[in-house]
Scaffold this motif. Structure first.
Motif: not given
Length: 182
Positions: A167-176
């Motif tokens: 259970e939680g949140l779908l997220v878009d992810v960026e990494a740098g």
């Protein structure tokens, strides 16, 4: 089937952040048995209004997560794969999940599952009881981002045929690296 993990998680479209707890032993067996007897339901998602990104720094990398939807899934672990690549400091394990009829371990008699390079794959015979479309729509590879070391240790213990509730949140992810986002 070993046991059922119930973990509150921030789940990523590509990566998943976890916040979690484990349910008690009495709940484990009855929930897992019920889900496998009836086939676990489809995941629930509810779109969220735009919100501020969550930014984390770890070992020189910046990770920015943008919440997109709430998420709830009951599923069987088809495969679990820990990694030691550059992403592993943030995403140490990927889990291939199956729900609906795919949550029944009996399908493994005619479906081969494997993970490689942060993707999951399967192979089935042409005359398999479940169609290619059904399997594709009732399974997914989920990249798990633990919020704590304790959650990371728990996620690394997930095994094939474990039943999970996430259970939680779908997220878009960026990494740098060093502040340079990709």
């Amino acid at each position: 089937m070993r046991f059922l993990w119930s973990v509150r998680r921030i789940l990523g479209i590509i990566l998943v952040a976890c916040l979690g707890v484990v349910v008690t032993g009495a709940q484990l067996f009855s929930l897992a048995t019920e889900a496998q007897q009836s086939g676990s339901p489809d995941p629930w998602q509810t779109i969220l209004p735009a919100s501020e990104a969550i930014t984390l720094e770890k070992a020189g990398y910046t990770w920015r997560m943008s919440p997109r939807a709430t998420y709830l899934i009951t599923a069987r672990v088809l495969r679990s794969q820990p990694y030691d690549d550059w992403q592993a400091q943030f995403v140490p394990v990927d889990v291939a999940l199956g729900w609906g009829k795919v949550s029944d371990p009996a399908v493994d008699r005619w479906i081969d599952w494997w993970q490689e390079g942060r993707w999951y794959y399967y192979q089935r015979p042409r005359n398999a009881p479940l169609s290619q479309t059904y399997i594709r729509e009732h399974s997914a590879n989920v990249h798990l981002i633990p919020a704590t070391e304790t959650v990371a240790a728990a996620l690394l213990q997930l095994k094939t045929n474990d039943m999970v509730i996430m259970e939680g949140l779908l997220v878009d992810v960026e990494a740098g690296l060093d502040g340079q986002m990709q």
